[in-house]
Scaffold this motif. Sequence first.
Motif, PDB file in Angstrom:
ATOM      1  N   HIS A  59       0.971  -1.157  -0.009  1.00 59.18           N
ATOM      2  CA  HIS A  59      -0.047  -0.026   0.137  1.00 59.18           C
ATOM      3  C   HIS A  59       0.774   1.252   0.053  1.00 59.18           C
ATOM      4  N   ALA A  60       1.972   1.216   0.657  1.00 59.19           N
ATOM      5  CA  ALA A  60       2.745   2.418   0.649  1.00 59.19           C
ATOM      6  C   ALA A  60       3.459   2.798  -0.483  1.00 59.19           C
ATOM      7  N   ARG A  61       3.664   1.743  -1.550  1.00 57.19           N
ATOM      8  CA  ARG A  61       4.104   2.068  -2.813  1.00 57.19           C
ATOM      9  C   ARG A  61       2.910   2.157  -3.846  1.00 57.19           C
ATOM     10  N   GLY A  62       1.883   2.437  -3.344  1.00 58.13           N
ATOM     11  CA  GLY A  62       0.668   2.872  -4.234  1.00 58.13           C
ATOM     12  C   GLY A  62      -0.108   1.826  -4.697  1.00 58.13           C
ATOM     13  N   GLY A  63       0.059   0.714  -3.987  1.00 61.29           N
ATOM     14  CA  GLY A  63      -0.767  -0.802  -4.521  1.00 61.29           C
ATOM     15  C   GLY A  63      -2.247  -0.458  -3.957  1.00 61.29           C
ATOM     16  N   ARG A  64      -3.210  -1.104  -4.577  1.00 60.10           N
ATOM     17  CA  ARG A  64      -4.466  -0.807  -4.454  1.00 60.10           C
ATOM     18  C   ARG A  64      -4.971  -2.459  -4.648  1.00 60.10           C
ATOM     19  N   VAL A  65      -6.174  -2.831  -3.669  1.00 60.96           N
ATOM     20  CA  VAL A  65      -6.654  -3.859  -3.609  1.00 60.96           C
ATOM     21  C   VAL A  65      -7.909  -3.763  -4.263  1.00 60.96           C
TER      22      VAL A  65
END
Length: 86
Positions: A59-65
Amino acid sequence: MQNDSDGRTAGAGTTGHAAAKRAEAGRARFHVAAQKDAALAAGGKPDEADAARMVAEFHARGGRVTVCPPADEPPPGGEGDRGETS
């Protein structure tokens, strides 16, 4: 194409930015997958703390679920989604 004064290629505009964001997201997914593989190779399933850390890094790297509906469900707004009650 010619280069602008700031070093970007003329005409790249937002397309280049979107491609860079997609590339970063891909690298983040690959990094998380590599961590998971390393954890599994080191002794099995990661514990809750490791799993939480990996998700937080993603999430910190911009990942989205994202969640996709099962294939056998009709798409939203289709015939089966009229808001009717039985």
